[in-house]
Each structure stands twice: as C-alpha cells, then as structure tokens.
Scaffold this motif. Structure first.
Motif, PDB file in Angstrom:
ATOM      1  N   THR A   1       0.830  -1.200   0.000  1.00  0.00           N
ATOM      2  CA  THR A   1       0.000   0.000   0.000  1.00  0.00           C
ATOM      3  C   THR A   1       0.870   1.258   0.000  1.00  0.00           C
ATOM      4  O   THR A   1       0.534   2.272  -0.600  1.00  0.00           O
ATOM      5  CB  THR A   1      -0.919   0.016   1.236  1.00  0.00           C
ATOM      6  OG1 THR A   1      -1.684  -1.185   1.238  1.00  0.00           O
ATOM      7  CG2 THR A   1      -1.853   1.207   1.216  1.00  0.00           C
TER       8      THR A   1
ATOM      9  N   SER B   1      -6.679  -4.083  -3.264  1.00  0.00           N
ATOM     10  CA  SER B   1      -5.820  -3.660  -4.374  1.00  0.00           C
ATOM     11  C   SER B   1      -5.868  -4.668  -5.514  1.00  0.00           C
ATOM     12  O   SER B   1      -5.854  -4.291  -6.688  1.00  0.00           O
ATOM     13  CB  SER B   1      -4.376  -3.487  -3.896  1.00  0.00           C
ATOM     14  OG  SER B   1      -4.329  -2.582  -2.824  1.00  0.00           O
TER      15      SER B   1
ATOM     16  N   ASP C   1      -9.316   2.937  -4.050  1.00  0.00           N
ATOM     17  CA  ASP C   1      -8.818   2.066  -2.999  1.00  0.00           C
ATOM     18  C   ASP C   1      -8.633   2.950  -1.761  1.00  0.00           C
ATOM     19  O   ASP C   1      -8.072   4.030  -1.851  1.00  0.00           O
ATOM     20  CB  ASP C   1      -7.445   1.538  -3.450  1.00  0.00           C
ATOM     21  CG  ASP C   1      -7.037   0.294  -2.708  1.00  0.00           C
ATOM     22  OD1 ASP C   1      -7.760  -0.124  -1.799  1.00  0.00           O
ATOM     23  OD2 ASP C   1      -5.969  -0.259  -3.054  1.00  0.00           O
TER      24      ASP C   1
HETATM   25 MG   LIG Z   1      -3.926  -2.671  -0.735  1.00  0.00          MG
END
Ligand SMILES: [Mg+2]
Ligand SMILES: Nc1nc2c(ncn2[C@@H]2O[C@H](COP(=O)(O)OP(=O)(O)O)[C@@H](O)[C@H]2O)c(=O)[nH]1
Length: 431
Positions: A46, A221, A261
C-alpha cells in the motif's frame, strides 16, 4: 540519519525485507505469524514498497540495543546485499536507539510498523482534518524517540559535566514539537466544529464513485487492479487528474465509474493512530457505492466485518449504498462458503477468477442502471414526496388539474437508490 516526520517516502521504488519477532512464551501458531506477515506485506505494498524477503525470529526476550539478536542483524545485512533491498520493516515498534543502531549496522533505512502505517496515512490523507490528524500522530510518535537522534551528537560536543550542543538542540526541538502538537489539536477542534456546520456533499466529478473498504489484506488492491486492468493504459483528461489510488472502470454498457482504494483497516492499530486512520477514511463519504471487501478466509472475519461497519457508521456513511464482497472463497470449502452471509447485499467471489470478476461488473451495472417510473402520490403523503426528493433521483412534476388531491411525479434514478423507497411507493405507481 535523521528523518523528518512530515516527509513521505514511496516516490522511489523501495525494496523491503520484512522482519517479525515472536516471543517464544506466547507460543503463537505458525499460521498466525504468517498471517501477520501477510498483513505487513500488504501494508508495505500500500505504501508502494515491494517485499523481497521475510525474516522471522523467535526469542525469549527483546534485545534492548538491537531488538533482534546480533546474529540476526548480520543475517539481515547479508540478505539486504543479496536482494538489493533498501529498507527493513519491523513488524513491531522499535525505540529510537534501536532504529539508530540497526540503521548503522545494516546500512539501510529502518522502519517499524507504526512508522509504516503513518507513512501510508500521510500519503493518503486528503481532507484538511486528515492531514492535521496525521501530522499530530507523526509528532506524537516522534517525541519520545527524539532523544536517540542526538545521543551521538552530544557525545561529540561539550566536555564532562557540560551539556553538549546536541542536548540543547534536543530541548529546543522538543519544546517546538510540543507547541506544534498543541497547535494541531486546536486546529483539529476548529475543523471538527466547522464540519458539523456545513456537511455538504463534495464531488470530484460527475462520475459515479465507488470506494473499496475493508481490512488490509482483504484483496482490495487486487480487485482494483484486476477489475480495471484494461483501463490502466487508457488516458484521457478527465481521469488523468485522479490520484494513483483511483482507477477508471468502464462497464460493458459504456458507463464510466471511478474505483478508489482506501487505506485498509489494520489489525491491532496502535491506539494513537486511530483518529488519524478515521480521518483518512473520510473520503468514503464522497462515494456513491461502498464495496466492503472481506477476507473470507480470515479466522477474524466476523469481528473484522463488525469493526468496518461500526466505523462506517461513525463516519456517517451507514445510509450509503453498500455491497459486501466476500473475497478469497477459493480458500474455502463449499460448506464454508455457504455460511457467508451479510445484512447488506453481498457476493461471494475470488479475485483470481475471471468469471467472478465478470459477475461483479455485471452486478454493478445492474445496480447502477437507471430506471424511470411515474407515481401518483396523494398530497397528504408529503412525507413520501419529501423522501423521493431526498434520495436524489431526477424528479419532474407533471401537469395536472388544479384541485387535484394528488400529484404526478416522474422519477428516474439508479435501481439501487429506488430500491430504498420501492416498497412504500409501489401502491402509487402508474408506470
Ligand atoms: Mg492494498
Ligand atoms: N487466495 C486468494 N488470495 C487473494 C485473493 N485476492 C487477493 N488475494 C491475495 O491476498 C493478499 C492481499 O491482497 P491485497 O490486494 O494486497 O489486499 P489489500 O490489502 O486489501 O489491498 C495478496 O497476497 C493477494 O494476492 C483471492 O481471491 N484469493
């Protein structure tokens, strides 16, 4: 090396070695250890960091100077060379001194779990409150670790019994940070007061917005990437301005959506970071539909779902159109899959299955399809008329006789929105 707390990393592609330390006495099952490493890997991703190696050490106690054993330090240094890694991420919180010692022994940037989370928040915070909350959390994290930064310096300067320049600097910096913390807290209070006064709906564009929420490692994701794969290369002005966590998804019927996201929920989120986390999630209030992605294979699944719902309610997003996506069903037996049910509309999928992804897209398309109906509603049902206006469908009042006791309303809206009032309106429907 000194790092400013405000600086965010991640523009450079970083390659990380993940390190976790388990206390032997706790007798954590291997599965739990792996799960926690998976979460850390997902957090690193991330933050834009690629994981190249993971290291687990079982210990009786924590080493005050190194956190891990001296032998492990050497092993990690060699792994770093081998994989050309440039950052080592620890799954636990380190002291300022430990970070400094490890940094000079391994010759790589050392980050602990809390710092990683803070970096992600800093990258993602968009609202003014979000940014203030993140800076506050960063300074609160830094304050007790500040001393470590100056130890070497103060040893160099000054003689016995006198204070080195480093130490004087430390006190100045500490006071400066404390002042900034007070200042930030005041500003946050101010922003909160304002927000309550005018909570207007902001929109980045007229395009339908979908937000992916859920725990880290749920597959958000993966879904974002797999659902929007074909669109990534497509460039056009409207979408060029989107931040990197948002992608366009074009439905088979040609309708464009923006899929975003969000920062994932985190297991055992350090308490000081809770406010910052919530503030970074505020943007879900801009979404038209919330996709709640669940790791169906997690032993913590039910608790995780409950926490997500609770936080969404606190953010004021409980009335939003929501879909629960039970992901990773490929890891479950058919019997286990049968137990997956939610209060909101739900789907069971594997993000790895093309067929399932097609189902998701089809489902979204059906849900977003516009419907148009004509209703004749008695004037005395002012409550219902108000409700129709409130759900935000396009409403047109048709001409009728002057003394009529009812009005004719032509309403067009997404099916999913109309569904909220469909039952009450059924008796009054004309077309
Ligand atoms: Mg992610
Ligand atoms: N078995 C399985 N693994 C999945 C699925 N979806 C995602 N994953 C894996 O779960 C991990 C976390 O996924 P990620 O998309 O990073 O989760 P995020 O933190 O919610 O963004 C990755 O290793 C993915 O490859 C799925 O449907 N089945």
């Amino acid at each position: 090396m000194r790092r400013s707390p405000i600086e965010t990393q991640s523009t450079v592609q970083e390659r990380a070695i993940l390190v976790t330390v388990e206390m032997k006495a706790k007798e954590q099952p291997e599965e739990a250890v792996q799960h926690s490493l998976e979460e850390l890997r997902s957090l690193a991703e991330t933050a834009g960091v690629e994981t190249v190696e993971t290291v687990v050490q079982y210990r009786d106690s924590i080493d005050a100077a190194w956190y891990i054993g001296k032998g492990k330090v050497e092993e990690i240094r060699m792994l770093k060379e081998m994989h050309e890694a440039n950052v080592i991420i620890f799954n636990q919180e380190l002291s300022g001194a430990q970070v400094r010692n490890l940094e000079s022994a391994i010759d790589a940037k050392i980050i602990d779990r809390t710092q990683l989370i803070l970096d992600i928040f800093a990258q993602r915070a968009k609202t003014r409150e979000g940014k203030l909350q993140v800076e506050l959390a960063q300074l609160q994290y830094l304050l007790p670790r500040l001393a470590g930064h100056y130890k070497n310096l103060s040893r160099l300067g000054g003689g016995i019994g006198t204070r080195g320049p480093g130490e004087t600097q430390l006190e100045t910096d500490r006071r400066h940070i404390q002042r900034r913390i007070r200042d930030l807290k005041e500003q946050i209070e101010e922003v909160k007061r304002h927000r309550q006064l005018h909570r207007t709906k902001r929109r980045r564009s007229g395009v339908t917005q979908l937000a992916l929420v859920g725990y880290t490692n749920a597959g958000k994701s993966t879904l974002l990437n797999r659902l929007t794969k074909a669109d990534v290369l497509a460039e056009d002005n409207l979408f060029a301005t989107l931040d990197p966590t948002s992608r366009r998804l074009t439905l088979p019927n040609g309708l464009d959506l923006v899929l975003t996201d969000t920062v994932g929920f985190i297991q055992n989120l350090p308490h000081d970071l809770v406010a910052a986390f919530r503030a970074t999630l505020e943007e879900v209030n801009e979404a038209d539909i919330i996709l709640h992605v669940v790791d169906s294979s997690s032993p913590m699944r039910d608790q995780q779902m409950a926490v997500v719902e609770e936080v969404l309610a606190e953010l004021g997003a409980q009335g939003k159109d929501r879909i629960v996506i039970f992901n990773k069903i490929d890891l479950l037996t058919p019997e286990e899959q049968d137990t997956l049910i939610a209060k909101d509309p739900w789907m069971r999928i594997s993000a790895y299955s093309d067929e399932d992804l097609e189902r998701v897209v089809q489902y979204l398309q059906d849900r977003l399809e516009e419907e148009e109906h004509l209703y004749r509603i008695p004037i005395i049902r002012g409550d219902l008329i108000a409700k129709i206006y409130r759900i935000g469908g396009v409403v047109r009042q048709e001409e009728e006789e002057a003394e009529a006791e009812s009005i004719l309303l032509r309403v067009s809206a997404r099916s999913s929105i109309l569904a909220q009032v469909a039952r009450e309106l059924e008796d009054y429907r004309v077309e």
